[in-house]
Scaffold this active site. Structure first.
Site, short mmCIF file in Angstrom:
data_model
loop_
_atom_site.label_atom_id
_atom_site.label_comp_id
_atom_site.label_asym_id
_atom_site.label_seq_id
_atom_site.Cartn_x
_atom_site.Cartn_y
_atom_site.Cartn_z
N HIS A 243 2.81 7.35 -2.33
CA HIS A 243 3.97 7.61 -1.49
C HIS A 243 3.63 8.71 -0.49
O HIS A 243 2.77 9.56 -0.74
CB HIS A 243 5.17 8.03 -2.36
CG HIS A 243 6.47 8.03 -1.62
ND1 HIS A 243 6.88 9.10 -0.84
CD2 HIS A 243 7.45 7.10 -1.52
CE1 HIS A 243 8.05 8.82 -0.31
NE2 HIS A 243 8.42 7.61 -0.70
N GLU B 166 5.89 1.14 4.90
CA GLU B 166 6.87 2.12 5.34
C GLU B 166 6.22 3.14 6.26
O GLU B 166 5.53 4.04 5.78
CB GLU B 166 7.48 2.81 4.12
CG GLU B 166 8.69 3.66 4.41
CD GLU B 166 9.39 4.12 3.14
OE1 GLU B 166 10.60 3.88 3.02
OE2 GLU B 166 8.74 4.70 2.27
#
Length: 229
Positions: free
Chosen positions: A95, A143
């Site tokens: 992430h 993302e």
């Protein structure tokens, strides 16, 4: 548990913990039971994994991270066996808030796969998504870092381009598009554009009624899927 299309990830990061997180997870669990064709995942801080897993039955309890270590030395690292024992059956990796070097990511994915822990691996570019696809992630979260938490979603061309790039490497890898998701309409649109799944953090945790927003988003997910059938 298997992750299948369509799926939704409620990822409260460190906004929620303890009883408040448990309350949200229980509602997510009810919704997952109500819409069995949808897969619902809830990420939790490490200390909350066991409590959430012991009080739910339909959601996939998901860790925020794990490290590619084996039992033994490794103080301060996240042992894959420990989160599996606590009840996690999926994990985020790489992430933007917890980036990993490629070698560390590959080792973490290998250990997760050995234990049957599903991997949701983040990529912020088409090239990175293709590289991660080669490592056989279960889900790739496409993302762009600059859109995280902004309420601005990825545009149609980015969604279509990253979906195509990943499926060209391995059509069995699921694609997740979640940048800037802030409403049920965003969820509906993202699934309609071809993503296998989506998810949300601040759009839910900062809503006037987080539980209602969670429900609205999962209903929208199911609606988009049902219209495709």
């Amino acid at each position: 548990m298997q992750i299948k299309r369509p799926f939704f990830v409620f990822n409260p990061k460190s906004y929620l913990y303890g009883e408040e997180l448990l309350r949200m997870a229980k509602r997510a669990d009810e919704l997952a039971g109500q819409y069995p064709e949808c897969t619902v995942l809830v990420t939790t801080p490490f200390a909350d994994i066991a409590n959430i897993a012991n009080n739910t039955s339909h959601i996939i309890v998901t860790a925020q991270h794990l490290d590619g270590i084996t039992p033994g030395r490794g103080i301060g690292h996240v042992l894959p066996e420990s989160i599996y024992y606590a009840g996690a059956r999926a994990t985020f990796l790489n992430h933007a808030e917890k980036p990993m070097a490629l070698a560390d990511l590959a080792q973490a994915m290998k250990r997760a796969q050995e234990l049957g822990i599903k991997t949701i691996v983040c990529a912020d570019s088409v090239a990175e998504a293709q590289a991660i696809a080669m490592l056989k992630a279960d889900v790739i979260l496409c993302e762009p870092t600059e859109l995280i938490g902004t309420g601005q979603t990825s545009d149609q061309s980015y969604i279509e381009q990253t979906n195509a790039a990943i499926k060209a490497v391995d059509p069995n890898i699921l694609t997740m598009q979640a940048a800037g998701i802030a409403s049920a309409e965003d969820v509906y649109r993202t699934i309609k554009l071809g993503a296998d799944g989506t998810g949300c953090t601040s759009g839910i945790t900062n809503a006037d009624s987080p539980i209602q927003m969670l429900e609205d988003m999962i209903v929208a997910l199911n609606q988009a899927y049902q219209e495709e059938k």
